[in-house]
Design a protein around this motif. Structure first.
Motif, PDB file in Angstrom:
ATOM      1  N   LEU A  85       0.836  -1.206   0.000  1.00 29.83           N
ATOM      2  CA  LEU A  85       0.000   0.000   0.000  1.00 29.83           C
ATOM      3  C   LEU A  85       0.872   1.258   0.000  1.00 29.83           C
ATOM      4  O   LEU A  85       0.594   2.210  -0.723  1.00 29.83           O
ATOM      5  CB  LEU A  85      -0.944   0.002   1.202  1.00 29.83           C
ATOM      6  N   ALA A  89       1.005   4.072  -2.953  1.00 29.06           N
ATOM      7  CA  ALA A  89       0.836   5.507  -2.701  1.00 29.06           C
ATOM      8  C   ALA A  89       2.045   6.288  -3.193  1.00 29.06           C
ATOM      9  O   ALA A  89       1.903   7.386  -3.725  1.00 29.06           O
ATOM     10  CB  ALA A  89       0.596   5.748  -1.221  1.00 29.06           C
ATOM     11  N   GLU A 107      -8.036  -3.512  -1.654  1.00 35.15           N
ATOM     12  CA  GLU A 107      -7.385  -2.274  -1.222  1.00 35.15           C
ATOM     13  C   GLU A 107      -6.356  -1.811  -2.259  1.00 35.15           C
ATOM     14  O   GLU A 107      -6.235  -0.631  -2.540  1.00 35.15           O
ATOM     15  CB  GLU A 107      -6.681  -2.472   0.125  1.00 35.15           C
ATOM     16  N   ARG A 110      -8.181  -0.394  -5.190  1.00 34.49           N
ATOM     17  CA  ARG A 110      -8.797   0.880  -4.851  1.00 34.49           C
ATOM     18  C   ARG A 110      -7.725   1.970  -4.805  1.00 34.49           C
ATOM     19  O   ARG A 110      -7.962   3.094  -5.214  1.00 34.49           O
ATOM     20  CB  ARG A 110      -9.504   0.788  -3.498  1.00 34.49           C
ATOM     21  N   ALA A 111      -6.556   1.627  -4.279  1.00 36.82           N
ATOM     22  CA  ALA A 111      -5.472   2.606  -4.235  1.00 36.82           C
ATOM     23  C   ALA A 111      -4.983   2.914  -5.644  1.00 36.82           C
ATOM     24  O   ALA A 111      -4.230   3.850  -5.860  1.00 36.82           O
ATOM     25  CB  ALA A 111      -4.327   2.085  -3.380  1.00 36.82           C
TER      26      ALA A 111
END
Lengths: 438, 269, 297
Positions: A85, A89, A107, A110-111
């Motif tokens: 994650l 980012a 996740e 979605r990121a």
């Protein structure tokens, strides 16, 4: 091995010479070295998988001088999800990662930043050629795309201590809940008459730790429901008889004192021969072999409700492969993924890590025959692998499993609520979490 | 009879409050198998548990970290707290009442409100896993400012005026004239700040993950619940004793100051 | 009276020095109090795991909070804690304070011993009590068994665990309140007792008629500080029980901590913190009002 590599080297030398010869005529030599594509590949950080990745990457680099892969294990200090994650980012993701937990995929996507595999024209033939559709289909995201390709799985099964079973006159592993209870009644014993039970039929950590449910509630639920998981189309969907049956099963295990109510101190009770059954994946074989070679054990399907029909499914701890959106060379990355999925590299995966590749032909393809002959217990897992389900991909899976853990504690361990209340409450909290995430 | 009963109750009370500590220290010196006992003495006293703690976790380093953090915090609170307290008590400037109101406002803020955003601030400043993160949020405390202000209000104006006429700056007046007169409040603030900082666990748990930077209570906590102690009581008790001992020793010597300082939190609150 | 230059110049420098002296605090306040406070208001309306970008969710955090059984559970647990902790603390502290207030040898020694748990870290106290509370081998249960009483499931029964935490917290904190009551008792004017004795009031009557009302401010302090303490419980359940069994020792701060650092919900954790802070402020104000009005009536 040495001669093998020698031939390879010779081949590469020859091909580069040939290429160099070509480029001399058509374009300046500089361009050729410019065209070397650099890929980064992140495998899981455990020693066996690093060794496997190292071997595979070396071989790939010898075979493909134009596409150079560098291997970088995911740092051990944090969990894979945290690292990935953060990398998403910061746009520092690798091209390929083979330690994708299906539960976390939601996740990740979605990121932002996972490439759908089905954009490659030969995806269908490659994926279906290796994995049966029944195992492939659950990994299709709700939008119809495949963002992950199942690589390996660790089915959770029942290990049992053969000596303990034989001592009480049971010669076959229990297949249903009733058979399990009948066995448990005989197995749970106080050997020295001091009022304390010395051998338990089974044991689970009584603390409500979310991932513990991957070794009791979830695999049992997948089994009882013949392959259902917690969600359907992104909506919580476990408010059914199967879930109630599973809670009732574990409630009875504690109520009848087949499982201890206290936290077990002093090490793994299965290794210490203080419990007769243990729910775990194939890694337990290696653990038993090295830490408790005296334990005579076998592996069986998880027990299912008495009226169960059809195959017995279980939870499979899948690790999948994905290509990240930051990749400048998705086509080359796909080539590398296909390389990882080749039969001979699946064999290497089996040999080095003792984990099951998600292949349909494991027990038919003569390539694997020798391995299974040497590791007969792994055959059980290879058979079971065809009937496995991963945990769903969705938001806050950890918290949802935590919610189930709390109901497990209240219903099974402490017997304070009924199994159907436990399921209703878990559904309620799961729904709350899912709606909050919408 | 009545006096006997009184001393009996007081004595039982003393046992209830002191015996667990004695038992902890005694048990930390016993072999694991004897720890269950009610008594203190064992013929097999050994330092085994302590050597184990020292080899398993960097507890010496954590001790130094805690000392550094607590001393720095205390120093900063004394210097800056007394400056603000002095300004609020003895200096005239526009906005003084606003500053005082802000101090009181800060004092009534439950920490639950700012815990998460303060952590995020540390992340944004990029100082998680540094000493800075451990120290920064407690560089000044509203409570110390209030204590200083109250104390400084009682210092005779004549003294300060005299110093001014001699041409002293306010900085010199504060640190060379007022400080020596303010021993009680300096001691109170020092003990309160040092103890709070030394015993703090939640904040270090949040901002420090690197073992080399962990404070003593944090390391001992993680040692106990993180499985490194392998549920061995002797190790846990030895680690707890190491954490308690410096404070108990300091308390033994400066008992009166401790009681007065810590009770003052209640009197003022 | 004063000469022109001396009266004018100090005032000028006074002005500036005042600003210099409070400047560090203003910067500190802006950075570590005001900014987090403002940021907390932004967080209330976002979902954020720190790693990926913030997402605006409107009032969803509050909606969730109202449907979150664990939020209510943590409040209930705090109530259970306070319900046992506050009365126990007042009775024990007052009792010892009255004894210590009489003519006594070794008063300093007793005072020092009772106060000792206050100065020692909560981590030490918790680790120690974990051993005392252990079901099979704990000191307390061994004592009970010796006296022919059944073992108490201190930490492993969901109905008993929070009272056990409250008992431990009382043991740790009661020293402060003994001192506070002692100070309060010494401030009761002797004439009050003397005139009461002349009226023929018994010692017990005197205690309820004179001592207790005079100690009212101290009782307010005990109640308020214990309440704040109850809402701030963290290390005790974190080490002792992890919030269990069956979430029966899940405290407000432990739940905030879990939401923020276990599940990565910064926005929701900030919302919990915000609501808990509001509750604390309301409860404390209410307590002051009630206790103060009772003393005047």
């Amino acid at each position: 091995m040495h001669s093998h590599r020698l031939i390879l080297n010779a081949l590469i030398l020859f091909s580069t010479l040939a290429l160099a010869g070509c480029s001399d005529r058509h374009e300046p030599e500089q361009r050729a070295s410019d065209k070397i594509v650099e890929l980064t590949y992140w495998p899981a950080p455990n020693p066996q998988e690093v060794q496997l990745a190292d071997t595979l990457v070396r071989e790939w680099n010898l075979l493909h001088p134009g596409i150079h892969v560098s291997m970088q294990p995911i740092p051990v200090s944090q969990s894979t999800e945290e690292v990935l994650l953060a990398a998403i980012a910061g746009k520092t993701t690798p091209d390929i990662c083979s330690n994708i937990q299906p539960a976390a995929l939601y996740e990740y996507s979605r990121a932002g930043g996972i490439i759908p595999f089905d954009t490659f024209p030969d995806f269908d033939s490659v994926a279906r050629g290796r994995t049966p559709l029944d195992l492939l289909e659950p990994f299709r995201s709700p939008d119809g795309h495949y963002y992950q390709i199942p690589w390996k799985t660790n089915p959770v099964m029942m290990f049992y201590n053969v000596r303990m079973f034989e001592e009480v006159g049971i010669w076959r592993a229990p297949r249903t809940y009733s058979e399990f209870f009948a066995a448990a009644k005989k197995l749970t014993r106080d050997l020295n008459g001091d009022g304390q039970i010395d051998i338990w039929a089974g044991e689970r950590d009584i603390r409500p730790i979310w991932w513990q449910r991957l070794f009791d509630f979830f695999p049992f639920y997948v089994g009882a429901s013949t392959g259902k998981t917690l969600f359907k189309g992104g909506v919580p969907d476990f408010n059914d008889d199967a879930a109630v049956e599973v809670f009732r099963f574990f409630q009875e295990c504690y109520q009848k004192n087949y499982f201890p109510h206290t936290y077990f101190q002093g090490g793994d009770p299965f290794l210490l021969e203080k419990k007769a059954t243990h729910f775990a994946g194939p890694w337990e074989i290696a653990t038993l072999r090295s830490l408790a070679p005296q334990v005579r054990f076998d592996v069986a399907l998880l027990p299912v409700p008495d009226n169960h029909k059809g195959p017995v499914y279980t939870y499979g701890d899948y690790k999948n492969i994905s290509i990240f959106g930051t990749s400048k060379h998705p086509r080359e990355a796909w080539e590398f993924v296909k390389f990882l999925l080749q039969p001979r590299n699946d064999l290497m995966l089996l040999k080095i890590t003792d984990q099951i590749p998600v292949r349909g032909d494991l027990l038919k393809n003569p390539l694997f025959a020798e391995y299974f002959k040497r590791n007969p217990k792994m055959v059980r897992f290879a058979e079971q692998a065809l009937y496995t389900r991963s945990i769903d991909s969705g938001p806050d899976l950890k918290e949802i499993l935590d919610a189930i853990s709390q109901e497990y504690e209240a219903c099974a361990v402490y017997g304070r609520i009924t199994p159907s209340d436990a399921v209703t409450d878990a559904m309620k909290r799961t729904t709350m979490i899912v709606e909050w995430n919408k | 009879m009545k006096t006997f009963l009184k001393y009996l109750v007081l004595g039982v009370g003393a046992i209830i409050f002191a015996y667990p500590f004695l038992w902890m220290i005694a048990s930390s010196l016993k072999p694991e198998s004897q720890i269950g006992g009610l008594g203190l003495y064992s013929p097999d006293f050994t330092l085994h548990n302590y050597t184990q703690v020292f080899t398993r976790i960097p507890i010496g380093r954590a001790f130094v970290n805690s000392l550094f953090v607590s001393f720095t915090t205390t120093f900063s609170v004394l210097v800056f707290g007394s400056m603000v307290g002095y300004a609020l008590a003895r200096l005239q400037f526009a906005g003084k009442s606003v500053i005082y109101a802000v101090v009181i406002f800060t004092m009534t803020l439950p920490f639950q409100l700012t815990l998460i955003p303060q952590y995020i601030l540390m992340v944004k400043l990029g100082i998680t896993d540094t000493y800075m993160a451990l120290i920064a949020p407690t560089l000044m405390t509203a409570f110390s400012i209030v204590l200083f202000r109250q104390f400084f209000l009682q210092i005779p104006q004549a003294l300060i005026d005299a110093a001014r006429i001699d041409g002293c700056s306010d900085t010199r007046i504060l640190f060379q004239l007022v400080w020596p007169l303010s021993r009680p409040v300096l001691i109170t603030v020092s003990i309160l700040t040092f103890m709070t900082s030394w015993n703090e666990v939640l904040w270090p748990l949040i901002v420090v993950r690197d073992r080399a930077l962990m404070t003593l209570p944090q390391l001992v906590t993680l040692f106990t619940i993180g499985g490194e102690a392998e549920s061995l009581l002797g190790l846990e008790l030895a680690a707890a004793t190491l954490l308690a001992l410096p404070v108990i020793l300091a308390y033994a010597f400066f008992q009166r100051y401790f009681i007065e300082s810590m009770a003052s939190t209640g009197i003022k609150g | 009276m004063k000469l022109f230059p001396t009266s004018e110049r100090p005032r000028h420098s006074k002005n500036r020095t005042g600003y210099w002296f409070v400047l560090p605090y203003v910067i500190f306040f802006g950075t570590f109090v005001a900014y987090p406070l403002m940021f907390s208001f932004i967080l209330l309306f976002h979902r954020w795991n720190i790693v990926t970008p913030m997402e605006w969710v409107g009032l969803k955090n509050f909606e969730r909070l109202l449907r979150d059984p664990l939020f209510f559970k943590s409040i209930w647990n705090t109530i259970v804690f306070l319900f046992i902790h506050i009365p126990l603390q007042i009775v024990v502290a007052l009792g010892f304070a009255v004894l210590l207030n009489s003519r006594l040898k070794f008063r300093g020694f007793f005072r020092a011993v009772y106060f000792m748990p206050v100065v020692v870290s909560g981590v030490v106290v918790t680790i120690l009590w974990q051993q005392l509370y252990a079901y099979d081998s704990g000191l307390l249960n061994r004592l009970l068994v010796m006296m022919g009483i059944d073992r108490v499931p201190w930490l492993i029964n969901p109905d008993v665990a929070m009272p056990s935490v409250a008992l431990m917290a009382t043991w740790k904190n009661v020293g402060i309140y003994i001192i506070l009551f002692l100070v309060g008792l010494q401030n009761v004017p002797n004439e009050l007792y003397e005139s009461a004795s002349l009226d023929g009031a018994t010692a017990i009557r005197q205690f309820f008629r004179i001592t207790l009302p005079m100690l009212n401010p101290t009782i307010v302090v005990v109640v308020v500080l214990s309440t704040i303490g109850g809402f701030s419980l963290f290390i005790e359940p974190y080490v002792l029980t992890g919030g269990g069994p069956m979430q029966s020792t899940l405290s407000a701060v432990l739940y905030i901590y879990n939401q923020a650092f276990y599940f990565g919900h910064m926005g929701y954790a900030a919302t919990l913190g915000f609501v808990f802070a509001l509750i604390i402020l309301c409860v404390v104000l209410l307590q002051r009002k009630v206790i103060e009005s009772e003393s005047t009536s």
